[in-house]
Design an enzyme around this catalytic site. Structure first.
Site, short mmCIF file in Angstrom:
data_model
loop_
_atom_site.label_atom_id
_atom_site.label_comp_id
_atom_site.label_asym_id
_atom_site.label_seq_id
_atom_site.Cartn_x
_atom_site.Cartn_y
_atom_site.Cartn_z
N GLU A 166 0.80 -1.23 0.00
CA GLU A 166 0.00 0.00 0.00
C GLU A 166 0.82 1.28 0.00
O GLU A 166 0.84 2.04 0.98
CB GLU A 166 -0.98 0.00 1.18
CG GLU A 166 -1.93 -1.18 1.16
CD GLU A 166 -3.09 -1.07 2.15
OE1 GLU A 166 -3.04 -0.18 3.02
OE2 GLU A 166 -4.03 -1.86 2.04
N GLU A 351 -5.69 -8.43 0.25
CA GLU A 351 -6.36 -8.08 1.50
C GLU A 351 -7.81 -7.72 1.22
O GLU A 351 -8.10 -6.95 0.30
CB GLU A 351 -5.74 -6.83 2.18
CG GLU A 351 -4.46 -7.09 2.92
CD GLU A 351 -3.94 -5.84 3.63
OE1 GLU A 351 -4.73 -4.96 4.04
OE2 GLU A 351 -2.71 -5.73 3.74
C1 FCB Z 1 -4.65 -2.10 5.25
C2 FCB Z 1 -3.30 -2.51 5.81
C3 FCB Z 1 -3.37 -3.57 6.88
C4 FCB Z 1 -4.57 -3.38 7.78
C5 FCB Z 1 -5.82 -3.23 6.97
C6 FCB Z 1 -7.08 -3.08 7.77
O1 FCB Z 1 -4.59 -0.78 4.84
O2 FCB Z 1 -2.47 -3.00 4.78
O3 FCB Z 1 -2.15 -3.55 7.57
O4 FCB Z 1 -4.34 -2.31 8.62
O5 FCB Z 1 -5.71 -2.12 6.13
#
Ligand code: FCB
Length: 440
Positions: A166, A351
């Protein structure tokens, strides 16, 4: 859950994700101080001033955690290696830290789990933060050295590597919005960090290729952005936000350019000669990791500083974070990224998940909200595959309740509940439901 493994192409991977600082316990094993430790110690930055000193104590309990992944029938585990554990001052290797990752990767392989490594999930060593962190171009070269050291140690056994997690959060959220370490609100720092984090990706890619590494990519986060109304100013604001949030990184990495709507504000603050870095930044990658959580509605706010926008959550149901639940956004990004940026290149959902105020009652955690969330987002992924996106895996965020950055231990994203007093793990009902679905 309303899907089964056999709905997906052969070889599709189901997994769960974590990150080093959020679970390991940073006070163990000779890890060095990071900018998250000092950010957490600053007034008002993190709920209750909590840090990652103990977290889930995964450093000592990793075998139990990997057993839980295996028992769920997962195929892969997305984890990160901590730069400050591997190199406490950012430059000098720590044998204890390298040994830990060696054991961890072997333990994954013993359980038949494919290791998906991320090199940088945010714990910048303080020694480098002191020299300007991501505002300083030198940090990119040091990141390349760390990449080489950790690749030499575990690169023979990992299934895939991501350079940066990210980059938008590393740069814009941390240097312009001030929400994450180092907590700045400075457009010049932002422009530099937004470019240097891309350069760090490029430098790491160069190093990984020199080492002969395969399956190398990057993990980007995307936020479904829509104009709040039908006005031209809302459309323009949404386009600007989309450029900053969703296009800056993927366009640099896949096309070697930055979007004009974002450069409009950032160009005067960019480091000299940034154009010369774009070739290294845009060298070929092997896969794209996509992190997706929510949608925002955007409109113009001429009274605000550039980018002159105001944004709010959409109207749907919200999670414990206050984030709107909007699975169609995941489907739409997977299709858009495939059509506009990566073509047939493999995409992984690296994610996706939700926080909820879960509690253990009579030894169990009942979380139907999460069961529905996961089922709906996995079905959105299935739909994107049907529309032609080459999505090859889905990782739930997160395996464990953990240190949720500025929210401390308050927000629970795990499929496994963690009692932060006793560190006891309790798989939630959603864990059992996912296990059943991927066994079908
Ligand atoms: C993302 C992050 C991870 C976690 C999630 C909820 O932005 O990569 O570490 O905090 O959000």
């Amino acid at each position: 859950m309303d899907f089964k493994r056999s709905d997906f192409p052969e070889g599709f991977l189901f997994g769960a994700a974590t990150a080093a600082y959020q679970i390991e316990g940073h006070s163990f094993g000779g890890a060095g101080p990071t900018h998250w430790d000092s950010f957490a110690a600053g007034p008002g930055n993190v709920v209750r001033g909590e840090d990652g000193a103990v977290a889930c104590d995964h450093y000592h309990r990793y075998a139990e955690d990997l057993d839980l992944l295996k028992y769920a029938g997962m195929d892969a585990y997305r984890f990160s290696t901590s730069w400050a554990r591997v190199m406490p001052d950012g430059r000098t290797p720590n044998p204890e830290g390298l040994d830990f990752y060696d054991r961890l990767v072997d333990a994954m392989l013993e359980r038949g789990l494919k290791p998906f490594q991320t090199l940088y999930h945010w714990e910048l060593p303080s020694a480098l933060a002191d020299k300007g962190g991501w505002m300083n171009r030198d940090t990119c070269a040091y990141f390349g050295d760390y990449t080489g050291v950790i690749a030499d140690r575990i690169g023979d056994r990992v299934a895939a590597i991501a350079t940066i997690n990210e980059p938008w959060c590393v740069s814009y959220l941390s240097h312009f919005l001030g929400n994450h370490a180092p907590g700045l609100k400075d457009i010049r720092a932002t422009a530099r960090a937004m470019h240097h984090i891309n350069l760090a990706h490029g430098v790491a890619m160069t190093r990984l290729r020199e080492k002969g590494m395969k399956n190398c990519g990057v993990v980007l986060n995307f936020d479904h952005t829509e104009p709040k109304d039908t006005s031209a100013r809302a459309a323009e604001a949404a386009a600007t936000w989309d450029a900053i949030m969703n296009r800056w990184f993927v366009e640099a990495i896949t096309k070697g350019t930055y979007p004009a709507e974002a450069l409009a504000g950032l160009a005067p603050h960019m480091p000299n000669g940034w154009q010369d870095d774009m070739a290294e930044i845009s060298q070929p990658i092997d896969y794209l990791g996509v992190n997706y959580y929510t949608r925002h509605k955007v409109t113009a706010d001429e009274t605000a500083v550039w980018p002159h926008i105001a944004s709010e959550e959409g109207p749907g149901d919200k999670t414990q974070m206050g984030w709107e639940i909007y699975p169609q956004g995941l489907q739409s990004f997977l299709t858009r990224l495939s059509n506009d940026y990566v073509g047939d290149m493999p995409i992984y959902v690296t994610e996706n998940g939700m926080a909820w105020d879960d509690a253990v009652e009579d030894g169990a955690v009942v979380d139907p909200e999460r069961e529905k969330f996961v089922s709906d987002h996995i079905n959105a992924t299935k739909q994107a595959i049907a529309e032609g996106a080459n999505v090859q895996g889905f990782f739930y965020w997160s395996l464990l309740d953990n240190y949720e950055w500025a929210f401390g231990y308050e927000k629970r994203f795990g499929m496994i509940h963690v009692d932060f007093e006793t560190l006891k793990r309790t798989p939630k009902a959603s864990y059992h439901a996912l296990k059943a679905a991927i066994a079908r």
